[in-house]
Design a protein around this motif. Structure first.
Motif, PDB file in Angstrom:
ATOM      1  N   GLY A  66      24.879 -43.460 -21.722  1.00 55.74           N
ATOM      2  CA  GLY A  66      25.421 -43.346 -20.375  1.00 55.74           C
ATOM      3  C   GLY A  66      25.087 -44.562 -19.532  1.00 55.74           C
ATOM      4  O   GLY A  66      25.532 -45.669 -19.789  1.00 55.74           O
ATOM      5  N   ALA A  67      24.269 -44.355 -18.519  1.00 52.01           N
ATOM      6  CA  ALA A  67      23.876 -45.456 -17.640  1.00 52.01           C
ATOM      7  C   ALA A  67      23.103 -46.527 -18.399  1.00 52.01           C
ATOM      8  O   ALA A  67      23.125 -47.702 -18.030  1.00 52.01           O
ATOM      9  N   GLY A  68      22.438 -46.126 -19.487  1.00 53.43           N
ATOM     10  CA  GLY A  68      21.679 -47.102 -20.261  1.00 53.43           C
ATOM     11  C   GLY A  68      22.557 -48.178 -20.856  1.00 53.43           C
ATOM     12  O   GLY A  68      22.232 -49.366 -20.819  1.00 53.43           O
ATOM     13  N   VAL A  69      23.704 -47.789 -21.403  1.00 61.12           N
ATOM     14  CA  VAL A  69      24.606 -48.761 -22.019  1.00 61.12           C
ATOM     15  C   VAL A  69      25.363 -49.559 -20.965  1.00 61.12           C
ATOM     16  O   VAL A  69      25.582 -50.761 -21.111  1.00 61.12           O
ATOM     17  N   PHE A  70      25.760 -48.916 -19.879  1.00 60.41           N
ATOM     18  CA  PHE A  70      26.547 -49.598 -18.847  1.00 60.41           C
ATOM     19  C   PHE A  70      25.691 -50.514 -17.979  1.00 60.41           C
ATOM     20  O   PHE A  70      26.167 -51.547 -17.506  1.00 60.41           O
ATOM     21  N   MET A  71      24.420 -50.150 -17.776  1.00 59.10           N
ATOM     22  CA  MET A  71      23.592 -50.931 -16.868  1.00 59.10           C
ATOM     23  C   MET A  71      22.245 -51.330 -17.478  1.00 59.10           C
ATOM     24  O   MET A  71      21.810 -52.464 -17.331  1.00 59.10           O
ATOM     25  N   GLY A  72      21.579 -50.383 -18.160  1.00 63.58           N
ATOM     26  CA  GLY A  72      20.225 -50.625 -18.638  1.00 63.58           C
ATOM     27  C   GLY A  72      20.105 -51.754 -19.635  1.00 63.58           C
ATOM     28  O   GLY A  72      19.332 -52.708 -19.437  1.00 63.58           O
ATOM     29  N   VAL A  73      20.863 -51.673 -20.726  1.00 60.69           N
ATOM     30  CA  VAL A  73      20.765 -52.702 -21.765  1.00 60.69           C
ATOM     31  C   VAL A  73      21.305 -54.047 -21.286  1.00 60.69           C
ATOM     32  O   VAL A  73      20.674 -55.087 -21.537  1.00 60.69           O
ATOM     33  N   PRO A  74      22.462 -54.101 -20.577  1.00 61.54           N
ATOM     34  CA  PRO A  74      22.857 -55.397 -20.012  1.00 61.54           C
ATOM     35  C   PRO A  74      21.796 -55.993 -19.095  1.00 61.54           C
ATOM     36  O   PRO A  74      21.603 -57.212 -19.063  1.00 61.54           O
ATOM     37  N   GLY A  75      21.082 -55.132 -18.351  1.00 62.23           N
ATOM     38  CA  GLY A  75      20.008 -55.617 -17.494  1.00 62.23           C
ATOM     39  C   GLY A  75      18.862 -56.197 -18.299  1.00 62.23           C
ATOM     40  O   GLY A  75      18.296 -57.251 -17.972  1.00 62.23           O
ATOM     41  N   PHE A  76      18.479 -55.514 -19.371  1.00 58.81           N
ATOM     42  CA  PHE A  76      17.437 -56.015 -20.261  1.00 58.81           C
ATOM     43  C   PHE A  76      17.874 -57.327 -20.908  1.00 58.81           C
ATOM     44  O   PHE A  76      17.093 -58.266 -21.029  1.00 58.81           O
ATOM     45  N   THR A  77      19.139 -57.368 -21.351  1.00 58.27           N
ATOM     46  CA  THR A  77      19.661 -58.565 -22.002  1.00 58.27           C
ATOM     47  C   THR A  77      19.656 -59.749 -21.036  1.00 58.27           C
ATOM     48  O   THR A  77      19.255 -60.865 -21.393  1.00 58.27           O
ATOM     49  N   TYR A  78      20.107 -59.514 -19.832  1.00 59.70           N
ATOM     50  CA  TYR A  78      20.123 -60.558 -18.799  1.00 59.70           C
ATOM     51  C   TYR A  78      18.719 -61.114 -18.569  1.00 59.70           C
ATOM     52  O   TYR A  78      18.525 -62.321 -18.409  1.00 59.70           O
ATOM     53  N   THR A  79      17.725 -60.230 -18.586  1.00 62.58           N
ATOM     54  CA  THR A  79      16.357 -60.623 -18.252  1.00 62.58           C
ATOM     55  C   THR A  79      15.612 -61.241 -19.426  1.00 62.58           C
ATOM     56  O   THR A  79      14.937 -62.272 -19.280  1.00 62.58           O
ATOM     57  N   PHE A  80      15.730 -60.642 -20.600  1.00 59.44           N
ATOM     58  CA  PHE A  80      14.861 -61.024 -21.719  1.00 59.44           C
ATOM     59  C   PHE A  80      15.558 -61.789 -22.846  1.00 59.44           C
ATOM     60  O   PHE A  80      14.889 -62.278 -23.747  1.00 59.44           O
ATOM     61  N   GLY A  81      16.886 -61.826 -22.846  1.00 59.71           N
ATOM     62  CA  GLY A  81      17.555 -62.614 -23.878  1.00 59.71           C
ATOM     63  C   GLY A  81      18.544 -61.831 -24.707  1.00 59.71           C
ATOM     64  O   GLY A  81      18.582 -60.591 -24.696  1.00 59.71           O
ATOM     65  N   ALA A  82      19.363 -62.564 -25.459  1.00 61.50           N
ATOM     66  CA  ALA A  82      20.480 -61.987 -26.211  1.00 61.50           C
ATOM     67  C   ALA A  82      20.038 -61.070 -27.343  1.00 61.50           C
ATOM     68  O   ALA A  82      20.847 -60.292 -27.858  1.00 61.50           O
ATOM     69  N   ILE A  83      18.770 -61.133 -27.734  1.00 62.16           N
ATOM     70  CA  ILE A  83      18.282 -60.288 -28.826  1.00 62.16           C
ATOM     71  C   ILE A  83      18.458 -58.809 -28.519  1.00 62.16           C
ATOM     72  O   ILE A  83      18.618 -57.980 -29.420  1.00 62.16           O
ATOM     73  N   TRP A  84      18.486 -58.451 -27.218  1.00 62.68           N
ATOM     74  CA  TRP A  84      18.582 -57.037 -26.847  1.00 62.68           C
ATOM     75  C   TRP A  84      19.953 -56.458 -27.161  1.00 62.68           C
ATOM     76  O   TRP A  84      20.106 -55.243 -27.280  1.00 62.68           O
ATOM     77  N   PRO A 394      13.071 -46.254  -7.839  1.00 63.27           N
ATOM     78  CA  PRO A 394      13.472 -46.525  -9.214  1.00 63.27           C
ATOM     79  C   PRO A 394      12.721 -47.708  -9.827  1.00 63.27           C
ATOM     80  O   PRO A 394      12.180 -48.555  -9.101  1.00 63.27           O
ATOM     81  N   PRO A 395      12.681 -47.797 -11.147  1.00 59.92           N
ATOM     82  CA  PRO A 395      12.079 -48.963 -11.798  1.00 59.92           C
ATOM     83  C   PRO A 395      12.983 -50.180 -11.636  1.00 59.92           C
ATOM     84  O   PRO A 395      14.172 -50.047 -11.355  1.00 59.92           O
ATOM     85  N   GLU A 396      12.425 -51.349 -11.818  1.00 61.84           N
ATOM     86  CA  GLU A 396      13.217 -52.576 -11.707  1.00 61.84           C
ATOM     87  C   GLU A 396      14.308 -52.619 -12.771  1.00 61.84           C
ATOM     88  O   GLU A 396      15.433 -53.042 -12.519  1.00 61.84           O
ATOM     89  N   LEU A 397      13.956 -52.166 -13.986  1.00 62.57           N
ATOM     90  CA  LEU A 397      14.915 -52.156 -15.091  1.00 62.57           C
ATOM     91  C   LEU A 397      15.033 -50.739 -15.645  1.00 62.57           C
ATOM     92  O   LEU A 397      14.037 -50.146 -16.062  1.00 62.57           O
ATOM     93  N   LEU A 398      16.253 -50.199 -15.672  1.00 63.10           N
ATOM     94  CA  LEU A 398      16.467 -48.841 -16.171  1.00 63.10           C
ATOM     95  C   LEU A 398      16.028 -48.687 -17.618  1.00 63.10           C
ATOM     96  O   LEU A 398      15.486 -47.659 -18.018  1.00 63.10           O
ATOM     97  N   ALA A 399      16.310 -49.693 -18.435  1.00 63.56           N
ATOM     98  CA  ALA A 399      16.030 -49.572 -19.866  1.00 63.56           C
ATOM     99  C   ALA A 399      14.551 -49.374 -20.146  1.00 63.56           C
ATOM    100  O   ALA A 399      14.185 -48.773 -21.166  1.00 63.56           O
ATOM    101  N   SER A 400      13.674 -49.847 -19.265  1.00 61.65           N
ATOM    102  CA  SER A 400      12.239 -49.655 -19.484  1.00 61.65           C
ATOM    103  C   SER A 400      11.875 -48.179 -19.381  1.00 61.65           C
ATOM    104  O   SER A 400      11.095 -47.654 -20.190  1.00 61.65           O
ATOM    105  N   LEU A 401      12.440 -47.466 -18.390  1.00 62.24           N
ATOM    106  CA  LEU A 401      12.171 -46.038 -18.238  1.00 62.24           C
ATOM    107  C   LEU A 401      12.859 -45.237 -19.342  1.00 62.24           C
ATOM    108  O   LEU A 401      12.290 -44.275 -19.873  1.00 62.24           O
TER     109      LEU A 401
END
Length: 496
Positions: A66-84, A394-401
């Motif tokens: 849900g929100a993880g795919v639409f926002m969480g993982v892109p947010g993680f990818t933006y922050t930490f790199g394409a490996i995500w 909320p946390p800074e990054l959804l994917a962390s929670l």
């Protein structure tokens, strides 16, 4: 990033129309719930066990992605790199792991035992042990509650982009909509809405992908090449193989440990529905993942560090900048609707855990149906409000929670469910030991007190070690009564 008032107005109008239509549908689904087969509790939590192909496929897909795919993982990818991106692709396995690995067996046993919830099913397998029930209920309420917080946070942040208003206003609106949808339609009302929203979201992702990649003014490969030249470190796999495996495990192999997702196996109609839903759901999740992860290059190129309020807003921001206002409104409304339904399913599962499992099974087994019905309505409202209050910060990054919540449910339920379904010697003593040791090890490894992570997420080693503990304890303690084994494994199982 500034959005013109006319653009914002168009987006909000489209969003409002879509939401009103969806709300009307939720109210209509209340009549369908009243007319279905079975008593109130059965219809509320299992939908009469007659879910169709799309309903079954979309419940798993939206519950996992849900929100993880639409926002969480892109947010993680933006922050930490394409490996995500690689880590997220494992979610394509979710429909197979939930419906293919355990779905048929769970569906059969749930009908034999008339189990209405995830916890009730596990309690029956483990000799109706009250400690198993309390432990499982605690895990669901705590970790699934955290998962619900992360999901509804995504909806609040999209509202923030749509209107420019305070995030908490959107959060409050979402909470009210979730309560109405859950109270009026139960799991079937939530699930039938998910079908509509899943279709809208799928079409939206396809449109957004093609319009998004054109917004850079370069070809798709040109955008990637420009990023490689400007930010080569963003493409380096700094987290290593261990972390990639961790998310392959958490977001792919272990998705059946999410109670609101596994609840789907209690609602499908028949085996044919199950098999077709696996195919449909896999295609749907693949479209979502490929489309949204494919846009991570575009987001990183268009929005340098510091231009986004939070990295999770990358995809919504791209939608309002790269698409006509009406299209952006429809895309974000579809995603918000999917988020709303996902949270609705979680709220129903959470309320079911408290009312059906803790109250009716453990505290007051003789509760009157009228009392249970009233308590159920109150629980949904209270649970939704609690989720809202936690989501206000909320946390800074959804994917962390999301990762933390998924890890907690994995270490508690991976062995309890899998061994319970496929290993006859598993018993209530082993289940108690497995849950307690799993949670304890997860917390200790995650905090670095026990240096056993081996470069992976704490949930991986905690699950492995607690599974061994459950096996050993089950082998040295009294066996499960024959009647339970016969119900779960067939009456041809020889009495010992």
């Amino acid at each position: 990033m500034e959005i013109s008032s006319s653009t914002r107005t168009t987006i909000v109008v489209v969003f409002a129309i879509y939401t009103i239509l969806l709300l009307g549908y939720s109210l209509y689904s209340r009549r369908a719930m009243k007319e279905g087969k079975g008593d109130y509790i059965s219809k509320f939590y299992t939908g009469g066990r007659d879910g169709g192909i799309l309903m079954t496929a979309m419940m798993v897909s939206a519950g996992v992605a849900g929100a993880g795919v639409f926002m969480g993982v892109p947010g993680f990818t933006y922050t930490f790199g394409a490996i995500w991106m690689v880590c997220c692709f494992w979610s394509m396995c979710s429909n197979f792991m939930v419906l293919g690995l355990i779905g048929k067996r769970v569906g059969i046993v749930a009908r034999r035992t008339n189990s209405q919830t995830f916890v009730e099913l596990l309690m029956h397998r483990y000799n109706k042990n009250k400690l198993v029930g309390f432990l499982c209920s605690f895990v669901v309420l705590f970790f699934l509650g955290a998962f619900a917080v992360s999901t509804i946070t995504g909806g609040g942040r999209i509202f923030q982009i749509l209107t420019g208003q305070d995030y908490r206003i959107g959060l409050a609106i979402f909470t009210v909509l979730v309560i109405i949808a859950a109270v009026t339609g139960g799991i079937k009302g939530v699930a039938t809405a998910i079908v509509i929203q899943g279709i809208v979201m799928t079409v939206s992702v396809i449109i957004l992908f093609f319009m998004g990649i054109r917004s850079t003014g370069l070809s798709y490969t040109g955008t990637i090449q420009a990023l490689i030249e400007q930010q080569p470190e963003w493409f380096m796999p700094v987290k290593g193989v261990g972390m990639v495996f961790s998310f392959a495990f958490l977001w792919g192999m272990a998705t059946f440990t999410l109670p609101h997702v596994t609840m789907t196996a209690l609602t499908y109609k028949d085996s044919r529905t199950l098999h077709q839903a696996i195919k449909v759901g896999t295609v749907v999740v693949a479209i979502w993942l490929l489309g949204l992860n494919g846009l991570c290059f575009t987001i990183k190129y268009l929005f340098p560090e510091g231009t986004l309020a939070t990295p999770d807003l990358g995809i919504p921001t791209l939608a309002v900048t790269a698409m006509p206002p009406w299209a952006a409104g429809l895309v974000l409304a579809g995603v918000c609707g999917a988020v709303q339904s996902s949270v609705g399913g979680m709220v129903v599962s959470l309320a079911g855990t408290f009312v059906s499992d803790v109250y009716s099974k453990l505290i007051n087994p003789n509760a009157k149906p009228e009392t249970v019905k009233k308590l159920n309505m109150c629980s949904i409202i209270v649970v939704a409000i609690i989720v809202f209050l936690f989501a206000c910060d909320p946390p800074e990054l959804l994917a962390s929670l999301i990762t933390y919540a998924s890890g907690g449910m994995t270490v508690a339920f991976f062995h309890v469910l899998l061994l319970g379904l496929f290993w006859k010697p598993a018993n209530e003593y082993g289940a108690v030991a497995g849950i307690i040791s799993g949670i304890a090890l997860f917390l200790l490894i995650d905090k670095g007190i026990l240096p056993l992570s081996l470069g992976m997420n704490a949930a991986v080693m905690a699950t492995l070690l607690s599974t061994v503990i459950m096996v050993v304890v089950s082998l040295v303690t009294p066996k499960t009564p024959y009647g339970i084994i016969a119900t779960w494994f067939g009456k041809d199982y020889p009495e010992q």
